[in-house]
Design an enzyme around this catalytic site. Structure first.
Site, PDB file in Angstrom:
ATOM      1  N   SER A 124      26.172   8.415 -44.431  1.00 43.18           N
ATOM      2  CA  SER A 124      24.766   8.620 -44.066  1.00 43.18           C
ATOM      3  C   SER A 124      24.456   7.687 -42.909  1.00 43.18           C
ATOM      4  CB  SER A 124      23.831   8.366 -45.259  1.00 43.18           C
ATOM      5  OG  SER A 124      24.053   7.085 -45.815  1.00 43.18           O
ATOM      6  N   LEU A 133      18.531   0.630 -61.339  1.00 40.50           N
ATOM      7  CA  LEU A 133      18.457   1.484 -60.153  1.00 40.50           C
ATOM      8  C   LEU A 133      19.151   2.810 -60.443  1.00 40.50           C
ATOM      9  CD1 LEU A 133      18.017   2.003 -57.054  1.00 40.50           C
ATOM     10  CD2 LEU A 133      20.268   0.941 -56.714  1.00 40.50           C
ATOM     11  N   ASP A 166      20.680   5.938 -58.507  1.00 33.64           N
ATOM     12  CA  ASP A 166      21.119   6.366 -57.177  1.00 33.64           C
ATOM     13  C   ASP A 166      21.482   7.850 -57.250  1.00 33.64           C
ATOM     14  OD1 ASP A 166      21.870   6.306 -54.520  1.00 33.64           O
ATOM     15  OD2 ASP A 166      23.875   5.492 -54.914  1.00 33.64           O
ATOM     16  N   GLY A 199      22.813  11.166 -55.904  1.00 39.01           N
ATOM     17  CA  GLY A 199      23.744  11.516 -54.843  1.00 39.01           C
ATOM     18  C   GLY A 199      24.475  10.269 -54.383  1.00 39.01           C
ATOM     19  N   TRP A 237      30.451   7.978 -52.533  1.00 41.10           N
ATOM     20  CA  TRP A 237      31.621   7.193 -52.909  1.00 41.10           C
ATOM     21  C   TRP A 237      31.235   5.809 -53.437  1.00 41.10           C
ATOM     22  CZ3 TRP A 237      31.872  10.404 -48.511  1.00 41.10           C
ATOM     23  CH2 TRP A 237      32.815  11.439 -48.585  1.00 41.10           C
ATOM     24  N   GLY A 238      29.979   5.634 -53.813  1.00 42.88           N
ATOM     25  CA  GLY A 238      29.570   4.431 -54.525  1.00 42.88           C
ATOM     26  C   GLY A 238      29.172   3.251 -53.667  1.00 42.88           C
ATOM     27  N   THR A 281      26.396  12.277 -59.051  1.00 42.22           N
ATOM     28  CA  THR A 281      26.900  13.121 -57.973  1.00 42.22           C
ATOM     29  C   THR A 281      27.392  14.426 -58.565  1.00 42.22           C
ATOM     30  OG1 THR A 281      28.527  13.289 -56.174  1.00 42.22           O
ATOM     31  CG2 THR A 281      29.205  12.089 -58.133  1.00 42.22           C
ATOM     32  N   GLN A 293      34.423  12.677 -55.007  1.00 44.11           N
ATOM     33  CA  GLN A 293      33.672  11.443 -54.774  1.00 44.11           C
ATOM     34  C   GLN A 293      33.618  10.587 -56.021  1.00 44.11           C
ATOM     35  OE1 GLN A 293      29.805  12.676 -53.242  1.00 44.11           O
ATOM     36  NE2 GLN A 293      30.454  12.213 -51.158  1.00 44.11           N
ATOM     37  N   CYS A 295      25.920  16.932 -33.308  1.00 42.28           N
ATOM     38  CA  CYS A 295      24.878  16.200 -34.036  1.00 42.28           C
ATOM     39  C   CYS A 295      24.423  14.956 -33.285  1.00 42.28           C
ATOM     40  CB  CYS A 295      25.371  15.816 -35.429  1.00 42.28           C
ATOM     41  SG  CYS A 295      25.168  17.121 -36.652  1.00 42.28           S
TER      42      CYS A 295
END
Length: 460
Positions: free
Chosen positions: A192, A226, A228, A230, A233-234, A252, A257, A424
């Site tokens: 991301s 928390l 999370d 999605g 890969w952590g 996920t 993943q 992109c």
């Protein structure tokens, strides 16, 4: 009597969007074009529609070079055969060009973003006579090109954005190969937008800065829980547990993943602090867990879809304790402010080949859904320039590991990732795509969001 000019939109719609039945009938009654006719038609058409100020030069299959408006050019677009242009002249243009690239009809040397900006530079208007010539040339080139093989794409079954179809879409994109993603992501495998406070950071530094920025926006405190959504890969789950002492549940839909992320959690010695599961966002509280103090959703909302956005925010709101915060980090559609014509940029290429069923909402619509779920919007930040830098690093890493990526994916899938990342970067730079971090609060019974009066702590 002079003919009135016809806009570029109407011209290309008429030239490239001819009815299939009418075109087939005309083709059947005409002899095959000669090589000389194909070359002449190509030169006429390109000379008419290509913007003079474009940043790339175009090379025909016979070596003929059509110079652009910059010296030296930032890229070269090379037509690999005399059939290529006919295959590219279909609507919507982004889908036709993308599929032609996947097939190998043309190559791009240099900056892919320079070619991706073609629609921005296109401002042509044409006379009726020019339009008639364009239409004849397009027909000739399409007749010469014939039918083109369709590239391989995702095959999804079931209603769009149903649980099972969402799982299939995630598997298509994320379960390609963990080793492939390791070739071009940072060492934490954070897939991301990174955060570049000075613009000089390495990719690893910028991704760590992003993770810390998210944790500070959420005002994470020792011992908090928390969620999370999605978790990828952590990367964020591990960082938040290590640096902020929180308990984390990451969910996920990607089995690949999850396998890699659990191995990373174990290697960090965080198995008692970080739990990762294969779970749909609609089921974040399905196993009876208590509510969470904070929620992060980083690069996941793009997969939810417009019709399921209310469900997404309602599920998050229900999972959050009163007084809790949610950080929603998602790519947004910036076309409302951009110059790319909507009729050229259908978005079908990305949704068909990159992120099946993915939908990018403008930020106002995302915040509308969040507000209707009773979230209070407390902070919104557009980090699109940071994503342009991030994608630039990813694209450079992919090129550096080109041979390994080709071996892992094959030619067509490698070309997909190359054009996706290259384009992109341009779209984020020019504002056609945006990246918004939205901080949302679930006020407590006293209507307090438990936030400081200023944002100064985010930059201390």
């Amino acid at each position: 009597m002079t003919s009135s000019p016809i806009t570029g939109r109407r011209a290309l719609l008429a030239a490239a969007g001819l009815g299939a039945a009418a075109l087939a009938a005309r083709q059947a009654s005409r002899p095959a074009p000669t090589p000389h006719e194909v070359r002449d038609a190509s030169l006429r058409l390109l000379g008419t529609v290509l913007p003079d100020k474009r940043a790339f030069e175009l090379v025909l299959w016979d070596g003929t070079v059509l110079l652009g408006g910059q010296t030296p050019p930032r890229a070269r677009l090379i037509l690999n055969s005399d059939q290529a242009l006919g295959r590219m002249m279909r609507l919507p243009v982004d889908l036709a060009l993308g599929e032609a690239y996947l097939r190998g009809d043309f190559e791009i040397e240099g900056d892919i973003g320079a070619v991706a900006g073609l629609a921005d530079d296109f401002e042509g208007s044409f006379s009726a006579a020019a339009l008639a010539t364009m239409a004849r040339d397009v027909q000739l080139l399409r007749r010469h090109a014939g039918a083109a093989p369709a590239p391989v794409t995702a095959t999804l079954e079931g209603p769009q954005h149903s649980r099972e179809r969402d799982r299939q879409a995630i598997t298509y994109h994320y379960d390609v190969s963990n080793d492939f993603y390791k070739l071009w992501l940072d060492q934490r495998m954070v897939y991301s937008c990174a955060y570049f406070p000075t613009g000089q950071e390495t990719l690893d530094q910028a991704q760590e800065a992003k993770l810390d920025y998210i944790c500070r926006k959420l005002r994470l405190q020792q011992g908090e829980r928390l969620l999370d959504i999605g978790c990828g890969w952590g990367g964020l789950a591990i960082y938040a547990a290590q640096k902020y002492g929180v308990q984390v549940l990451g969910v996920t839909l990607s089995e690949a993943q999850l396998h890699e992320a659990r191995a990373r959690v174990a290697a960090a010695g965080l198995e008692g602090q970080v739990t990762l599961e294969l779970r749909d966002y609609r089921d974040v509280l399905a196993k009876g867990e208590g509510a969470f103090d904070k929620i992060s959703s980083i690069g996941m909302a793009e997969h939810v879809g417009r019709k399921n956005m209310p469900t997404y925010f309602r599920a998050a709101y229900a999972a959050l304790k009163p007084g809790g915060l949610m950080l929603n980090h998602a790519i947004g559609d910036g076309l409302g402010q951009a110059r790319v014509p909507m009729w050229l940029q259908s978005g079908n290429f990305a949704r068909k080949y990159v992120f099946p069923d993915g939908e990018l909402l403008p930020v106002w619509e995302t915040l509308k859904h969040a507000s209707e779920a009773l979230f209070e919007v407390r902070d919104v930040e557009n980090l699109r320039e940071h994503y342009a830098l991030t994608v630039g690093h990813w694209a450079a890493n992919l090129e550096q590991h080109r041979e390994e990526a080709l071996a892992a994916l094959g030619t067509e899938r490698f070309r997909l990732w190359r054009i996706y990342l290259g384009a992109c970067g341009y779209y984020f730079q020019k504002g056609h795509l945006t990246l918004f971090q939205s901080l949302l609060a679930k006020p407590d019974a006293e209507r307090s969001a438990h936030l400081p009066l200023s944002r100064a702590d985010l930059y201390s």
